[in-house]
Design a protein around this motif. Structure first.
Motif, PDB file in Angstrom:
ATOM      1  N   VAL A 294      67.918  51.582  49.164  1.00  0.00           N
ATOM      2  CA  VAL A 294      66.521  51.155  49.046  1.00  0.00           C
ATOM      3  C   VAL A 294      65.790  51.287  50.377  1.00  0.00           C
ATOM      4  O   VAL A 294      66.320  50.935  51.433  1.00  0.00           O
ATOM      5  CB  VAL A 294      66.435  49.687  48.563  1.00  0.00           C
ATOM      6  N   LEU A 295      64.560  51.809  50.279  1.00  0.00           N
ATOM      7  CA  LEU A 295      63.662  51.848  51.438  1.00  0.00           C
ATOM      8  C   LEU A 295      62.530  50.868  51.147  1.00  0.00           C
ATOM      9  O   LEU A 295      61.917  50.923  50.082  1.00  0.00           O
ATOM     10  CB  LEU A 295      63.102  53.263  51.606  1.00  0.00           C
ATOM     11  N   VAL A 296      62.278  49.955  52.093  1.00  0.00           N
ATOM     12  CA  VAL A 296      61.176  49.015  51.899  1.00  0.00           C
ATOM     13  C   VAL A 296      59.988  49.502  52.718  1.00  0.00           C
ATOM     14  O   VAL A 296      60.094  49.692  53.932  1.00  0.00           O
ATOM     15  CB  VAL A 296      61.574  47.590  52.335  1.00  0.00           C
ATOM     16  N   VAL A 297      58.868  49.733  52.052  1.00  0.00           N
ATOM     17  CA  VAL A 297      57.690  50.263  52.728  1.00  0.00           C
ATOM     18  C   VAL A 297      56.600  49.201  52.739  1.00  0.00           C
ATOM     19  O   VAL A 297      55.976  48.899  51.715  1.00  0.00           O
ATOM     20  CB  VAL A 297      57.180  51.556  52.051  1.00  0.00           C
ATOM     21  N   GLU A 298      56.408  48.575  53.888  1.00  0.00           N
ATOM     22  CA  GLU A 298      55.364  47.561  54.051  1.00  0.00           C
ATOM     23  C   GLU A 298      54.892  47.635  55.497  1.00  0.00           C
ATOM     24  O   GLU A 298      55.693  47.790  56.413  1.00  0.00           O
ATOM     25  CB  GLU A 298      55.905  46.153  53.732  1.00  0.00           C
ATOM     26  N   GLU A 299      53.573  47.535  55.691  1.00  0.00           N
ATOM     27  CA  GLU A 299      53.050  47.597  57.053  1.00  0.00           C
ATOM     28  C   GLU A 299      53.310  46.279  57.782  1.00  0.00           C
ATOM     29  O   GLU A 299      53.366  45.220  57.169  1.00  0.00           O
ATOM     30  CB  GLU A 299      51.540  47.903  57.029  1.00  0.00           C
ATOM     31  N   LEU A 300      53.423  46.356  59.087  1.00  0.00           N
ATOM     32  CA  LEU A 300      53.673  45.231  59.992  1.00  0.00           C
ATOM     33  C   LEU A 300      55.055  44.612  59.795  1.00  0.00           C
ATOM     34  O   LEU A 300      56.042  45.315  59.889  1.00  0.00           O
ATOM     35  CB  LEU A 300      52.532  44.210  59.928  1.00  0.00           C
ATOM     36  N   GLU A 301      55.138  43.328  59.498  1.00  0.00           N
ATOM     37  CA  GLU A 301      56.432  42.634  59.583  1.00  0.00           C
ATOM     38  C   GLU A 301      57.368  42.944  58.403  1.00  0.00           C
ATOM     39  O   GLU A 301      56.903  43.223  57.304  1.00  0.00           O
ATOM     40  CB  GLU A 301      56.195  41.123  59.656  1.00  0.00           C
ATOM     41  N   PRO A 302      58.675  42.851  58.628  1.00  0.00           N
ATOM     42  CA  PRO A 302      59.639  43.088  57.540  1.00  0.00           C
ATOM     43  C   PRO A 302      59.742  41.869  56.628  1.00  0.00           C
ATOM     44  O   PRO A 302      60.792  41.228  56.548  1.00  0.00           O
ATOM     45  CB  PRO A 302      60.947  43.337  58.296  1.00  0.00           C
ATOM     46  N   VAL A 303      58.679  41.558  55.943  1.00  0.00           N
ATOM     47  CA  VAL A 303      58.640  40.319  55.166  1.00  0.00           C
ATOM     48  C   VAL A 303      59.394  40.471  53.849  1.00  0.00           C
ATOM     49  O   VAL A 303      60.339  39.740  53.557  1.00  0.00           O
ATOM     50  CB  VAL A 303      57.161  39.907  54.947  1.00  0.00           C
ATOM     51  N   VAL A 304      58.987  41.464  53.064  1.00  0.00           N
ATOM     52  CA  VAL A 304      59.685  41.718  51.801  1.00  0.00           C
ATOM     53  C   VAL A 304      61.101  42.215  52.101  1.00  0.00           C
ATOM     54  O   VAL A 304      62.060  41.841  51.429  1.00  0.00           O
ATOM     55  CB  VAL A 304      58.897  42.749  50.958  1.00  0.00           C
ATOM     56  N   GLU A 305      61.213  43.028  53.143  1.00  0.00           N
ATOM     57  CA  GLU A 305      62.533  43.561  53.518  1.00  0.00           C
ATOM     58  C   GLU A 305      63.526  42.419  53.751  1.00  0.00           C
ATOM     59  O   GLU A 305      64.638  42.424  53.217  1.00  0.00           O
ATOM     60  CB  GLU A 305      62.398  44.409  54.790  1.00  0.00           C
ATOM     61  N   ASN A 306      63.118  41.434  54.527  1.00  0.00           N
ATOM     62  CA  ASN A 306      64.029  40.315  54.799  1.00  0.00           C
ATOM     63  C   ASN A 306      64.360  39.554  53.525  1.00  0.00           C
ATOM     64  O   ASN A 306      65.509  39.161  53.306  1.00  0.00           O
ATOM     65  CB  ASN A 306      63.412  39.368  55.833  1.00  0.00           C
ATOM     66  N   ASP A 307      63.354  39.347  52.671  1.00  0.00           N
ATOM     67  CA  ASP A 307      63.604  38.664  51.393  1.00  0.00           C
ATOM     68  C   ASP A 307      64.676  39.410  50.592  1.00  0.00           C
ATOM     69  O   ASP A 307      65.570  38.808  50.010  1.00  0.00           O
ATOM     70  CB  ASP A 307      62.316  38.617  50.553  1.00  0.00           C
ATOM     71  N   LEU A 308      64.542  40.749  50.580  1.00  0.00           N
ATOM     72  CA  LEU A 308      65.490  41.542  49.787  1.00  0.00           C
ATOM     73  C   LEU A 308      66.882  41.528  50.400  1.00  0.00           C
ATOM     74  O   LEU A 308      67.889  41.486  49.682  1.00  0.00           O
ATOM     75  CB  LEU A 308      64.993  42.983  49.648  1.00  0.00           C
ATOM     76  N   ARG A 309      66.933  41.545  51.718  1.00  0.00           N
ATOM     77  CA  ARG A 309      68.246  41.488  52.380  1.00  0.00           C
ATOM     78  C   ARG A 309      68.954  40.180  52.030  1.00  0.00           C
ATOM     79  O   ARG A 309      70.160  40.150  51.769  1.00  0.00           O
ATOM     80  CB  ARG A 309      68.095  41.592  53.893  1.00  0.00           C
ATOM     81  N   ILE A 310      68.195  39.094  52.036  1.00  0.00           N
ATOM     82  CA  ILE A 310      68.782  37.790  51.688  1.00  0.00           C
ATOM     83  C   ILE A 310      69.261  37.808  50.242  1.00  0.00           C
ATOM     84  O   ILE A 310      70.373  37.388  49.921  1.00  0.00           O
ATOM     85  CB  ILE A 310      67.746  36.668  51.911  1.00  0.00           C
ATOM     86  N   LEU A 311      68.408  38.345  49.388  1.00  0.00           N
ATOM     87  CA  LEU A 311      68.736  38.394  47.963  1.00  0.00           C
ATOM     88  C   LEU A 311      70.012  39.198  47.740  1.00  0.00           C
ATOM     89  O   LEU A 311      70.903  38.785  46.976  1.00  0.00           O
ATOM     90  CB  LEU A 311      67.562  39.033  47.211  1.00  0.00           C
ATOM     91  N   ALA A 312      70.109  40.343  48.427  1.00  0.00           N
ATOM     92  CA  ALA A 312      71.288  41.197  48.265  1.00  0.00           C
ATOM     93  C   ALA A 312      72.532  40.479  48.762  1.00  0.00           C
ATOM     94  O   ALA A 312      73.574  40.461  48.092  1.00  0.00           O
ATOM     95  CB  ALA A 312      71.086  42.502  49.023  1.00  0.00           C
ATOM     96  N   GLN A 313      72.403  39.832  49.891  1.00  0.00           N
ATOM     97  CA  GLN A 313      73.558  39.137  50.470  1.00  0.00           C
ATOM     98  C   GLN A 313      74.028  38.017  49.547  1.00  0.00           C
ATOM     99  O   GLN A 313      75.213  37.874  49.290  1.00  0.00           O
ATOM    100  CB  GLN A 313      73.169  38.610  51.858  1.00  0.00           C
ATOM    101  N   LYS A 314      73.070  37.247  49.031  1.00  0.00           N
ATOM    102  CA  LYS A 314      73.416  36.125  48.144  1.00  0.00           C
ATOM    103  C   LYS A 314      74.138  36.594  46.898  1.00  0.00           C
ATOM    104  O   LYS A 314      74.934  35.870  46.317  1.00  0.00           O
ATOM    105  CB  LYS A 314      72.138  35.419  47.698  1.00  0.00           C
ATOM    106  N   ASN A 315      73.790  37.822  46.481  1.00  0.00           N
ATOM    107  CA  ASN A 315      74.370  38.322  45.246  1.00  0.00           C
ATOM    108  C   ASN A 315      75.504  39.316  45.466  1.00  0.00           C
ATOM    109  O   ASN A 315      75.920  40.002  44.536  1.00  0.00           O
ATOM    110  CB  ASN A 315      73.281  38.940  44.370  1.00  0.00           C
ATOM    111  N   GLY A 316      75.948  39.373  46.694  1.00  0.00           N
ATOM    112  CA  GLY A 316      77.100  40.218  46.998  1.00  0.00           C
ATOM    113  C   GLY A 316      76.852  41.709  46.804  1.00  0.00           C
ATOM    114  O   GLY A 316      77.790  42.437  46.471  1.00  0.00           O
ATOM    115  N   LEU A 317      75.610  42.160  46.949  1.00  0.00           N
ATOM    116  CA  LEU A 317      75.337  43.595  46.808  1.00  0.00           C
ATOM    117  C   LEU A 317      75.515  44.268  48.166  1.00  0.00           C
ATOM    118  O   LEU A 317      75.170  43.701  49.189  1.00  0.00           O
ATOM    119  CB  LEU A 317      73.904  43.838  46.324  1.00  0.00           C
TER     120      LEU A 317
END
Ligand code: SF4
Ligand code: SF4
Lengths: 611, 198
Positions: A294-317
């Motif tokens: 997955v590539l996260v495309v958002e300007e400025l801060e990695p806001v959604v990116e960090n949310d997704l990283r947490i989500l993936a980690q929590k779910n063992g992806l």
């Protein structure tokens, strides 16, 4: 004829600026109260509300600053009114105090806060990402990417806010505020009257005993809003393939065009998040499971990116997530930038680079307009203080005084800081400080600085550049003005009485185009110590032309006798002047007839405009 | 959207020249042809003599246009045409003013502007499809300096790279501009089309 933005004409299509589309969306929701502090790129939202307010069914105000605007909006929503409050990103910093607690208290009538962010600093001092505020405060976020969405999300955001009793952040960026696109209208119902305030201290008064349950209620509300995000039509998947992209805001448009350009639309899965917070976790999880990378495309801060990283980690992806490792964390994206990253991931060659080389061209920096009164004030200040004083600056057209030859801005922090930060310099170093502040900025947050300077006995000369309007953002009224685009100001506040009321005894008011008197006043105040105020009062000529419908009767011209020493050009740099054949010259079309140059050089004369 | 041929137009000029009015008018013309249009503008401090850049994009979602992407470049001031050249796609269409509005550093004699010949040479390295016109003079001839911008739009419509001709612009002027500005702009349109063919 009523303004089309107000009409109940569902099905009509209009070409609208993103900011005008926001106005229309609020009207379709039945907005009852609108408060704001203008600031680019948000300004056309309140300006449009203001312009059509004589026919509109809502209450509108330009508040004195963003904190006040949000407090007015907070009161209005507590009284049951559907409310919109608008500002630029840095304005939210000013409003942060009420914002965070307002999210505890809730928004019974509905409340949308528009934060217009400015990646790329087109007209701002920084490029902060206000989606982070939503995370601190606990408020849902909608991020439009087109004019149509700007309209629809404003409407839906207001209704959603009311439904969940939760303030909501409508986060735009400059490109969205200032794009134009076709907008299809929906119905515009009559908003009717606000329901009125219903007393309930345990819900509305955040003393500690009540705040604790309020915080719990806020967290529950966010879970309910997460459900809304899961089902929102603004969050959807297009395309298919093992390579995935998650995008939000205007980046969604860049991704769409990039995929089309590259001919990859069918080989890539895209999850668009228009309703980006609270994160629709199930929808995101399904998406993450459906792709390999997955590539996260958002300007400025990695806001959604960090949310997704947490989500993936929590779910063992264990899939690869990239974002800020390949895309910049500053500035704006472009279609090609995004396209090249996708191409690389898909094993395609990059877009051929542009080979065109250009010689270095002269820059065209913005400059104080011809006939700007600030030029007269700066000129006099520099003459009296030279390079010995520290010039504390503030936010407005007058910040342009930083450019040579005036060079009258040494540092700047934020709205209203010239006085308080200037006091800091004087206290810390004992250096002479001259602080410049505009009239609108003075009412925004200069008053408290004056009170502080008097109370703490700072040694500072404050110069209020009173051009009778808020020129920088497009001539909006402030408490001091006499006239506005749509009529007189019924309660003009007098800056001189205000500073005297705050305890300043040494106050002078001058017209900066009268150099003799202005210089004398500067000299006089230079000889004194403590808090001194000089009010340089003269309207902005652009405002005069637009609102007072007058222009100066004379223009300047350079007499034959000009000796070609160019004092005028080198020291004033009025954009109406230029060099021609070894002599100075004035362009009579650009000259605003301020007669400042006549006081600088005897070879410049006045003549009747048009003669 | 994908069945519409994408056309990307980049416009550039100096604050106060009416660049944004021209941008909106062109976008309205595209919309009136039933085509999907997005337009963008950056005008933070532009009214104080800075550069104004805007875009009109047919069939695209993004309001922004990147380096090497423009099919058409409209320069309302010659030096700004040159500055914007990197945005032009190789072989794209250029319509540019030849009348300079020197920035302060040039007016003060501290820097020099490229000449029209320098500019034409730089353009010809990128494309052979270029038209030049004295937009301010044409505007004055039509009745108002700013209408020179509409003359240039007329020339762009007549050049044949857009899916519509000058009549579409004429209709958009009649439908969107206030009555008192129509005559001047219709005249400017006519002069612009004539200038292209001259
Ligand atoms: S009078 Fe002189 S300083 Fe004032 S606008 Fe005209 S040329 Fe500029
Ligand atoms: S808009 Fe008015 S206040 Fe601002 S630089 Fe121009 S003349 Fe000065």
């Amino acid at each position: 004829m009523a303004n089309p933005l107000l009409g109940d004409t569902p099905g009509d299509t209009h070409l609208l600026l993103g900011n005008e589309a926001i106005v229309r969306g609020a009207i379709e929701a039945g907005v009852q109260v609108v408060s704001c502090y203008p600031g680019t790129p948000s300004s056309e939202v309140p300006d449009t509300f203001y312009r059509i307010s004589p026919e509109g069914k809502y209450y509108f105000e330009y508040s004195v600053n963003e904190k006040v605007a949000l407090e007015v909006a907070g009161g209005a929503t507590l009284a049951g009114a559907l409310t919109l409050c608008t500002m630029k990103h840095v304005g939210v910093n000013v409003a942060a105090d009420p914002l965070l607690t307002l999210c505890y208290i809730g928004a019974p009538g509905g409340l949308v806060l528009l934060s217009a962010d400015d990646p790329g600093c087109h007209s701002s001092q920084n490029e902060q990402d206000n989606r982070i505020y939503a995370r601190i405060a606990g408020m849902p976020v909608l991020e439009p990417a087109s004019a149509q969405e700007a309209k629809d999300m404003t409407r839906d955001g207001l209704l959603l806010s009311k439904k969940h009793n939760s303030p909501l952040l409508l986060r735009t960026t400059t490109r969205v505020n200032h794009l134009r696109g076709a907008v299809k209208f929906g119905p515009a119902p009559d908003p009717g009257k606000a329901e009125g305030f219903k007393r309930n201290p345990s819900k509305f008064v955040p003393i500690p005993a009540f705040s604790r349950p309020m915080h719990l209620a806020l967290m529950e509300r966010m879970e309910a809003l997460r459900e809304e995000a899961e089902n929102s039509q603004y969050n959807f998947v297009t395309g298919s393939g093992e390579y995935g992209i998650v995008c939000s805001g205007i980046s969604r448009a860049y991704v769409a065009d990039a995929l089309e350009n590259a001919g990859l639309s069918d080989r890539v899965s895209v999850l668009e998040l228009g309703f980006s917070y609270p994160l629709p976790e199930n929808k995101c999880l399904d998406f993450l499971k459906s792709v390999k990378e997955v590539l996260v495309v958002e300007e400025l801060e990695p806001v959604v990116e960090n949310d997704l990283r947490i989500l993936a980690q929590k779910n063992g992806l264990s899939l690869k997530i990239s974002g800020k490792d390949v895309l910049p964390r500053n500035g704006e994206f472009s279609v090609t930038m995004v396209e090249n990253i996708i191409r690389e991931a898909m094993g395609e060659a990059p877009v051929p680079a542009c080979e065109c080389t250009l010689p270095e061209l002269p820059m065209r920096p913005p400059n104080l307009c011809a006939g700007c009164p600030h030029r007269g004030t700066y000129f006099a200040a520099k003459k009296v203080f030279g390079d010995d004083a520290v010039y504390s600056s503030d936010i407005g057209c007058y910040t342009l005084g930083i450019l040579p030859p005036l060079q009258a801005a040494d540092f700047l922090i934020c709205m209203g800081s010239s006085i308080s930060a200037g006091g800091g310099v004087a206290r810390a170093s004992g250096q002479t400080v001259v602080a410049f502040i505009g009239d609108s900025t003075f009412f925004h947050s200069g008053l408290t600085g004056v009170a502080n300077a008097v109370f703490n006995s700072h040694d500072i000369l404050i110069v209020v550049l009173d051009n009778r309007t808020t020129a920088m953002t497009g001539h909006q009224p402030n408490p001091g003005v006499d006239k506005t685009v749509i009529g007189d100001n019924d309660h003009p506040l007098d800056i001189e009485s205000a500073v005297r009321g705050l305890g300043v005894t040494e106050v002078r008011t001058v017209n900066p185009f009268n150099q003799k008197k202005t210089l004398a006043a500067f000299e006089e105040l230079k000889a004194l110590s403590g808090v001194r105020v000089l009010i340089a009062k003269e309207p902005c000529p652009l405002f005069t032309r637009r609102v007072y419908k007058t222009v100066a009767p004379q223009v300047a011209y350079v007499a034959e006798s000009c000796t070609g020493r160019f004092e005028c050009l080198d020291r004033l740099a009025c954009p109406a002047m230029y060099k021609e054949g070894g002599k100075a010259a004035v362009n009579p079309i650009l000259c605003n007839g301020c007669m400042l140059c006549l006081q600088v050089c005897g070879h410049i004369k006045a003549k009747k405009r048009g003669s | 959207m994908s069945d519409t041929k994408k056309i990307r137009i980049f416009m550039t000029g100096v604050g106060g020249q009416g660049t944004l009015t021209a941008t909106t008018l062109l976008a309205q013309t595209v919309l009136s042809q039933g085509l999907p249009v997005t337009s963008g503008e950056i005008h933070g401090m532009a009214q104080r003599g800075g550069v104004v850049e805007s875009t009109v994009l047919i069939g695209c979602k993004s309001p922004k246009l990147g380096i090497g992407e423009a099919d058409i470049l409209i320069g309302f001031e010659p030096m700004e045409t040159m500055r914007a050249l990197p945005y032009l796609k190789k072989g794209g269409l250029v319509v540019s003013s030849i009348e300079f509005m020197p920035p302060l550093s040039v007016a003060m004699g501290k820097q020099t502007c490229p000449t029209i010949d320098d500019i034409k040479k730089a353009v010809s390295a990128c494309t052979d499809k270029a038209y030049y016109m004295a937009n301010q003079s044409i505007g004055l001839q039509a009745g108002a300096v700013q209408s020179g911008n509409v003359a240039m739009l007329g020339a762009v419509c007549a050049a044949g790279d857009l899916p519509f001709g000058p009549e579409a612009l004429e209709a958009a002027i009649k439908a969107n501009l206030p009555a008192k500005l129509q005559a001047v702009n219709l005249k400017a349109l006519e002069l612009g089309v004539a200038a292209l063919n001259a």
